[in-house]
Design a protein around this motif. Structure first.
Motif, short mmCIF file in Angstrom:
data_model
loop_
_atom_site.label_atom_id
_atom_site.label_comp_id
_atom_site.label_asym_id
_atom_site.label_seq_id
_atom_site.Cartn_x
_atom_site.Cartn_y
_atom_site.Cartn_z
N TYR A 5 -23.90 66.05 -47.53
CA TYR A 5 -24.17 66.35 -46.12
C TYR A 5 -23.81 67.79 -45.79
O TYR A 5 -24.58 68.52 -45.13
CB TYR A 5 -23.39 65.38 -45.24
CG TYR A 5 -23.29 65.79 -43.79
CD1 TYR A 5 -24.39 65.73 -42.94
CD2 TYR A 5 -22.07 66.23 -43.26
CE1 TYR A 5 -24.30 66.10 -41.60
CE2 TYR A 5 -21.96 66.59 -41.93
CZ TYR A 5 -23.08 66.53 -41.10
OH TYR A 5 -22.98 66.90 -39.78
N LEU B 199 -28.22 65.82 -47.40
CA LEU B 199 -28.34 64.61 -46.60
C LEU B 199 -28.10 64.98 -45.14
O LEU B 199 -27.34 65.90 -44.84
CB LEU B 199 -27.33 63.54 -47.04
CG LEU B 199 -27.47 62.98 -48.46
CD1 LEU B 199 -26.32 62.01 -48.75
CD2 LEU B 199 -28.81 62.28 -48.67
N SER B 200 -28.71 64.22 -44.23
CA SER B 200 -28.56 64.47 -42.80
C SER B 200 -27.54 63.52 -42.19
O SER B 200 -27.14 62.52 -42.81
CB SER B 200 -29.91 64.28 -42.10
OG SER B 200 -30.30 62.91 -42.16
N ASP C 55 -28.19 61.54 -39.80
CA ASP C 55 -28.90 60.26 -39.65
C ASP C 55 -28.80 59.43 -40.93
O ASP C 55 -28.68 58.20 -40.87
CB ASP C 55 -30.37 60.50 -39.31
CG ASP C 55 -30.56 60.99 -37.88
OD1 ASP C 55 -29.64 60.79 -37.06
OD2 ASP C 55 -31.63 61.56 -37.59
N GLN C 56 -28.84 60.10 -42.07
CA GLN C 56 -28.72 59.37 -43.33
C GLN C 56 -27.29 58.85 -43.51
O GLN C 56 -27.11 57.73 -43.99
CB GLN C 56 -29.13 60.27 -44.50
CG GLN C 56 -30.62 60.49 -44.58
CD GLN C 56 -31.01 61.46 -45.67
OE1 GLN C 56 -30.70 62.65 -45.58
NE2 GLN C 56 -31.68 60.97 -46.71
N ALA D 250 -26.90 55.80 -41.79
CA ALA D 250 -27.67 54.69 -42.37
C ALA D 250 -27.03 54.18 -43.65
O ALA D 250 -27.66 53.47 -44.43
CB ALA D 250 -29.10 55.14 -42.63
N LYS E 242 -32.79 50.94 -41.88
CA LYS E 242 -32.81 52.35 -41.49
C LYS E 242 -33.68 53.19 -42.44
O LYS E 242 -33.53 54.40 -42.52
CB LYS E 242 -31.37 52.90 -41.47
CG LYS E 242 -30.48 52.30 -40.39
CD LYS E 242 -30.95 52.70 -38.99
CE LYS E 242 -30.09 52.05 -37.91
NZ LYS E 242 -28.70 52.52 -37.95
N ASN F 277 -34.10 56.45 -44.27
CA ASN F 277 -32.82 57.16 -44.28
C ASN F 277 -31.69 56.40 -44.95
O ASN F 277 -30.62 56.95 -45.16
CB ASN F 277 -32.40 57.49 -42.84
CG ASN F 277 -33.26 58.55 -42.21
OD1 ASN F 277 -33.72 59.47 -42.89
ND2 ASN F 277 -33.51 58.42 -40.91
#
Length: 910
Positions: free
Chosen positions: A165, A170-171, A173-174, A177, A184, A187
């Motif tokens: 992240y 990775l975001s 949102d991921q 999830a 999800k 993600n």
């Protein structure tokens, strides 16, 4: 008790007890010197002198036995630590952000309405071990090669996600999830390292504990094998396996250490995170797991590096002239160290240092807080760097680093070292505040008090993030990353399969030998021949593969430095550093690990290998089934051969060898394409299609399982109108009934097809029944197709309803359907609901036993005469024959008398 002079003078520990003493006077002088050192200077001083003598003896190349364990201190002395090339301040900031995000991700996953949780404490203890690796050691794949292969500890996955992240891999949102892979999507993040679920990220599935270390050993060995055979340059690849000390209780974790030492795999490093805790409590509360593991690894021939204490202990150990501190460290059990991790500095002063005046004096100028922060080596970046550098530099042996940590480190007093910490998933507001303060993160209280705790990112342009990117660039790219660079193989044409399609003429051969003939021709192919990797657990001769020895040879990095006892024979045992065959010994677990490493080489190194693993079928899916799931998870490809298949076919071996269920177990693995062929031409088409699906254009992440038998039969030549589609789909007709007037259908698989053919003849000649015989090459694939059809019809009621292949194939065939195999009935029963007519199965349910094939088949009522009775029984139910004929058949064939059966074909190991 016997006096000293009466005792048997055996010297233990590996020294020879029967060597005569040619100079007893000199010997006595040495013993007197030792006695004087003990009497005058004490046991600690005498021990030190002895250790120095052993050290000097090794320097002079005097052979002395290895010590099982060393003192409970760091292996690498402070004076021998190399320069640390990183910026420790920045790395600490990076690690603090990673720690926070990992814990917050799991805590957020436990939010109301989701509640999927996760594990926090494992990564908290091992975070520094990973961080040093990411910053300085783990090689990426940007150079087009395989980089390093890293087996991450499964429960530490949140930390790997948290670092990704920060690097924008990775975001947020991921992260939110996590453990919500479907709801999800796209993600969703998998709970643990899982290549099938995240095929661009993870490389190796490890959370089935014990399989990580086993897989890492054979991956390191596969790297050497590929380089030795000129398939890939793996010289820069290093294999790292991160493990837990509790995980080492799994037999797979330690079971194959010897092969790594025997083959000198210095491209392999185990990092065992010794936080002294299992899932529910201490690993060795009354003992010392690091000492125990050191003994086991040393005994197996590994280089052992202990990383026990951080730099704050260095001044204390430097004062320890009498060895009293080392003695205290040596004798304090793990359970007590775990308690120290949860107690105050005052408690440690009293209970650890307080019972000896010399110990008390060492810490008299230290505050309780300073004593409290005497730390574990696995949290010290400089100490970790020194250990990793030493491991990479060591030659000739694999290395294990035993690093002591505290489980739940930095998470606060409610987590650190607690027995329940593994299962604790949620941080309270107070926990979060203490955690934030411990990590020195600029997160205001209000962000922790309102709603979910936030993720922390110092900014893309911050020096921490730029440092992370720079370090990964210097080390060849981001990890973990899974890249598939392999190109489709140029597959052989019809010529390679011609021998199998001709049949066996008048010669009787088993389906095992039919497969071996196909393999032999394929290995001669100039395009793909070298890519085959035959693997067997010490049974090549049983499977008729000793013919490969002279040409393909057995891989051994040392070659063959002895004269083989059978060297004069045509099929002599041949070992070579460039050998193609892997002869892993009596270890199905090791062979399966080789299978996985070879089967995933197309992704790991961008070079496809075609493993062909042949084994006693009883010892495959039953014994190593968890590894076949690992194979599926790792997207590995290849051929798995369950030889000596069947409940009644391997005569004489008895229960432990009588496989009547592996096809059923194989059906549970979604990546497994399982077949039970009867004839060589079927095998040829199955293998050819397997190569196409796994190694051709639009390749699939599957593996093939073929059950083959050791019973010799005549193999017919391939018919001109061969039904290739049916063979591959799972069923095709091999004999149409030509006599009789009452129609019936017999479906058989594998070794049962000849029984069905005999039953067809008896039915026609004695009962006026005209039976067709079908070879069910795959009950499993027929069921899989039918289930997919039903699912489609369920979700698309508005569309024209599809029909399963087996239903379409058998549609129009008259009479009852009787299925028979050398498997338990559950195997053919998989398709019962989709057969268009009355269906009955015969099978070998129950335990196997040793007897003749004929007697065993009569006992299970699956021989030809029992098939006849089965068909007649179904015809009687339909009113097509008189029911009294059934008793006549029972009496005529003596079906209640096992001893009345003919013995059947005897012998035939391959």
């Amino acid at each position: 008790m016997a006096s000293g002079s009466d005792r048997n003078p055996i010297i233990i520990g590996g020294l020879p007890s029967q060597v005569p003493d040619f100079d007893p006077e000199e010997t006595q002088e040495w013993l007197d010197s030792l006695d004087a050192a003990v009497d005058e200077r004490g046991r600690e001083r005498a021990r030190y002198l002895m250790l120095r003598l052993i050290e000097r003896a090794r320097e002079k190349r005097v052979a002395v036995p290895e010590m099982r364990s060393t003192d409970y201190v760091n292996t690498i002395a402070t004076k021998d630590e190399p320069f640390f090339p990183g910026n420790e301040e920045i790395e600490r900031k990076v690690l603090n952000a990673t720690r926070w995000n990992a814990a917050v991700m799991v805590s957020r996953a436990q939010r109301p309405g989701i509640g999927v949780g996760g594990h926090i404490a494992t990564f908290a203890s091992s975070a520094s071990l990973y961080d040093v690796g990411f910053n300085h050691f783990f090689r990426g794949k940007d150079d087009g090669k395989g980089g390093d292969q890293i087996f991450f500890q499964g429960h530490a996955s949140p930390g790997v996600y948290a670092r990704a992240y920060l690097l924008d891999r990775l975001s947020a949102d991921q992260l939110d999830a996590f453990r919500q892979e479907k709801s999800k999507a796209p993600n969703g993040l998998s709970s643990y390292p899982h290549p099938r679920l995240m095929p661009d990220f993870w490389e190796f599935p490890t959370v089935s504990m014990g399989l990580g270390p086993l897989g890492a050993i054979y991956q390191a060995r596969m790297n050497r094998y590929m380089e030795a055979r000129g398939i890939a340059d793996t010289s820069d690849s290093h294999v790292w396996a991160f493990l837990g000390d509790g995980e080492m209780d799994e037999p797979e974790s330690l079971g194959q250490l010897s092969i790594a030492a025997r083959e000198g795999l210095d491209n392999l490093t185990f990092v065992v995170n010794c936080n002294l805790q299992r899932l529910d409590g201490p690993v060795r509360g009354n003992g010392k797991i690091m000492q125990e593991l050191e003994s086991q690894f040393r005994g197996a021939g590994w280089n052992v590096i202990k990383l026990v204490w951080d730099r704050s202990w260095d001044p204390l150990l430097a004062q320890d002239r009498d060895g009293v501190l080392v003695n205290k460290l040596n004798t304090t059990p793990d359970g007590q160290f775990q308690t120290y991790a949860t107690e105050t500095g005052a408690y440690i002063r009293e209970h650890f240092f307080g019972d000896d005046h010399r110990l008390r004096k060492m810490v008299e100028n230290m505050t309780d807080d300073q004593i409290l922060h005497l730390g574990r080596g696995g949290h010290d970046h400089k100490k970790i760097y020194a250990a990793y550098a030493a491991a990479k530099a060591h030659k000739g042996q694999p290395t294990v680093i035993l690093a002591q940590t505290v489980k739940g480190w930095t998470l606060g007093p409610n987590f650190e070292g607690r027995n329940a910490t593994h299962q604790m998933k949620k941080l309270t507001v107070d926990d979060l505040k203490m955690f934030r303060d411990r990590l020195h993160l600029p997160i205001p209280d209000k962000d922790l008090e309102d709603g979910l705790p936030p993720y922390y990112h110092p900014g893309r342009d911050s020096e921490e993030i730029q440092y992370m990117h720079d370090r990964r660039k210097a080390n060849g790219g981001y990890v973990p990353t899974r890249v598939v660079r392999a190109k489709p193989l140029q597959l052989p044409g019809d010529k390679a399969y011609a021998t199998a399609k001709k049949g066996s003429g008048q010669q009787k051969i088993a389906t095992t030998m039919a497969f071996v003939r196909v393999l032999k021709d394929l290995m001669r192919d100039k395009e793909i021949g070298k890519r085959f990797v035959p693997i067997a657990p010490d049974e090549y001769r049983t499977f008729g593969m000793d013919a490969f020895f002279p040409t393909s040879k057995i891989y051994n990095p040392l070659g063959q430095i002895y004269e083989s006892v059978d060297r004069e024979l045509l099929l002599a045992y041949k070992e070579s550093p460039t050998g193609q065959m892997l002869h892993d010994g009596i270890t199905e677990a090791g062979c399966t690990a080789s299978l996985i490493a070879a089967g995933s080489a197309y992704a790991t190194h961008g070079e496809p290998l075609i493993p062909v693993y042949v084994f006693y079928s009883m010892f495959g899916f039953q014994r190593t089934g968890d590894q076949f799931w690992q194979m599926a998870d790792q997207l590995a490809r290849g051929f798995v051969l369950g030889a000596t298949a069947g409940r009644t076919t391997l005569t004489g071996e008895g229960l432990q060898h009588a496989d009547g269920h592996s096809q059923l177990l194989a059906s549970t693995n979604p990546a497994c394409v399982a077949y039970d062929p009867a004839y060589g031409f079927e095998i040829a088409h199955i293998v050819r299609d397997g190569l196409r699906r796994m190694y051709g254009e639009n390749s699939e992440d599957i593996f093939y399982y073929l059950t083959v038998y050791n019973e010799p039969i005549i193999h017919p030549a391939e018919p001109e109108d061969v039904d290739v589609e049916g063979i591959l789909a799972g069923i095709h007709k091999v004999a149409t009934g030509s006599e009789g007037s009452i129609p019936a259908q017999i479906m058989a698989s594998g070794v049962a097809v000849p029984w069905a053919m005999e039953a067809q003849k008896i039915l026609a000649e004695e009962w006026n029944v005209k039976a067709d015989v079908w070879s069910a090459t795959s009950w499993n694939e027929l069921r899989r197709d039918a289930v997919e059809v039903e699912e489609h019809n369920l979700l698309h009621p508005e569309e024209e309803q599809r029909v399963p292949y087996v239903t379409r194939k058998l549609s129009g065939s008259e009479g009852p359907f009787v299925a028979v195999s050398d498997w338990m009935r559950s195997v053919p029963d998989q398709i019962a609901r989709w057969v268009p007519g009355t269906y009955q199965s015969l099978g070998a349910d129950g335990f196997g036993f040793a007897d003749t094939r004929g007697a065993a088949r009569r006992f299970f009522h699956i021989d030809a005469q029992s098939i006849v009775l089965g068909v007649l029984t179904e015809l009687a139910k339909e009113g097509k024959i008189d029911r009294s004929d059934l008793k006549k058949a029972v009496d005529r064939y003596q079906l209640l008398d096992v001893s009345a059966a003919e013995a059947g074909e005897a012998g035939g190991d391959a």
